[in-house]
Design an enzyme around this catalytic site. Structure first.
Site, PDB file in Angstrom:
ATOM      1  N   ASP A 160       0.748  -1.312   0.110  1.00 59.71           N
ATOM      2  CA  ASP A 160      -0.089   0.167   0.011  1.00 59.71           C
ATOM      3  C   ASP A 160       0.908   1.351   0.001  1.00 59.71           C
ATOM      4  OD1 ASP A 160      -2.201   1.740   0.054  1.00 59.71           O
ATOM      5  OD2 ASP A 160      -2.710   1.469   2.178  1.00 59.71           O
TER       6      ASP A 160
ATOM      7  N   GLU B  15      -2.981  10.326  -0.598  1.00 58.94           N
ATOM      8  CA  GLU B  15      -4.302   9.444  -0.580  1.00 58.94           C
ATOM      9  C   GLU B  15      -4.506   9.143   0.958  1.00 58.94           C
ATOM     10  OE1 GLU B  15      -6.378   5.739  -0.669  1.00 58.94           O
ATOM     11  OE2 GLU B  15      -4.559   6.089   0.374  1.00 58.94           O
ATOM     12  N   GLU B  16      -3.524   8.783   1.781  1.00 60.45           N
ATOM     13  CA  GLU B  16      -3.865   8.190   3.134  1.00 60.45           C
ATOM     14  C   GLU B  16      -4.611   9.244   3.827  1.00 60.45           C
ATOM     15  OE1 GLU B  16      -3.905   5.167   3.669  1.00 60.45           O
ATOM     16  OE2 GLU B  16      -2.195   4.340   2.548  1.00 60.45           O
TER      17      GLU B  16
END
Length: 346
Positions: free
Chosen positions: A104, A134-135
């Site tokens: 990830d 994104e996180e």
């Protein structure tokens, strides 16, 4: 020489790039793609205000986009450079790579770069887009969406066990802030506890019925952060909680229900709202439902979306994060198969 996705994954995982600190990974990918004869572009992404965003950095952060010079891609392979903390580097055994970002999503980056090499050799017009943030809030995707390249299809990469996602849940981030009045705890009648208000509101929020989508499952709600108060012998004047709801439909109903349930016990702020997304099946590729959220809702200008990637979401964000070397190699083939099928049948 063909790109080795296993070796490229190891190099990427050994570069620390937790959210807001993606600069070194961006510089590496910019130089790497340039060395592979791509025309490479940086898309600057601003750092958030450090006073209001714990963990925010001060360094440069940017998305990286690469394609062959002079082409508008038919298909773009995309994922994110940032990882959750804490950073830990890459180790391996015969079967697996271990380390933050292996599944990830740095292994996915490597698989997409290797797939793009094969696609362009076969004549497919392909681009690569690697974003930041994104996180946390999809800030990089939001910036990228202002500069699309005319692609018909976007293949986003997240850990789906190499299965094509037919849907991904949305995300609604909710922040509750309660206010009270300080007093000596021996005389609670002279104060007004913000913590009491918040706890009561959270109790009622947890009891709320949430929407269910028959083919997808239920919405889910997690209280991920609670803080407040001054000391055990002081009536708390402030308290707050942060909630994340995984959506299986439009957010309006859930937002309205939360606001009505909380009432005047706390201020309600919806700080992130990423919608639920449905996608279509292609050929005989195995499928799944993603219970997590991706950058896809923020990349609407990049073409019809698809979601596919190696690795298991169940080990992402954990100290045991890993990816099977065999699965990485299989992902390269799957990306090539999917992109070729989409372009051929468009």
């Amino acid at each position: 020489m063909a790109i080795d996705p296993v070796e490229l994954t190891k190099r990427l995982v050994n570069i620390e790039s937790t959210t807001y600190h993606e600069g070194p990974a961006g510089h590496f990918l910019y130089e790497y793609l340039a060395s592979q004869r791509y025309e490479v572009e940086r898309m600057a992404v601003a750092q958030p205000d450090r006073a209001s965003t714990p963990g925010a950095g001060t360094g440069e952060r940017f998305n990286v986009y690469g394609a062959m010079a002079g082409i508008n891609p038919d298909v773009v392979l995309s994922t994110h450079m940032d990882t959750v903390p804490p950073f830990f580097g890459c180790t391996e055994d015969d079967e697996f790579l271990y380390g933050r970002g292996t599944c990830d999503a740095k292994g996915i980056i490597a698989a997409q770069v290797a797939a793009a090499e094969r696609l362009r050799e076969s004549g497919v017009k392909v681009g690569l887009l690697f974003v930041v943030g994104e996180e946390r809030d999809s800030a990089g995707a939001a910036v990228a969406n202002t500069s699309p390249k005319g692609s018909k299809f976007l293949i986003n990469g997240e850990p789906t066990d190499n299965r094509l996602a037919l849907a991904s849940k949305g995300a609604l981030r909710v922040e509750l802030r309660a206010k009270g009045r300080m007093a000596h705890s021996a005389y609670p009648e002279l104060g007004e506890s913000a913590i009491d208000k918040l706890v009561e509101a959270l109790h009622d929020v947890l009891a709320m019925p949430l929407p269910v989508e028959p083919e997808i499952g239920p919405s889910t709600l997690n209280i991920g952060l609670i803080e407040g108060g001054r000391a055990p012998n002081v009536i708390a004047d402030t308290a707050e909680a942060h909630i994340l709801v995984r959506l299986v439909g439009p957010s309006d109903e859930t937002k309205r229900a939360i606001a009505e349930t909380v009432g005047d016990r706390a201020d309600v702020e919806f700080s992130l709202d990423l919608p639920f997304v449905r996608m279509r099946k292609v050929g005989n590729l195995p499928t799944m439902i993603a219970k997590f959220t991706t950058d896809i809702p923020k990349l609407t200008a990049w073409g019809e979306p698809f979601l596919l990637g190696p690795g298991s979401i169940l080990c992402a964000h954990t100290p045991q994060e890993k990816i099977a070397k065999k699965e990485l190699l299989e992902a390269v083939d799957l990306y090539v198969e999917l992109a070729t099928s989409l372009v051929r049948n468009s």
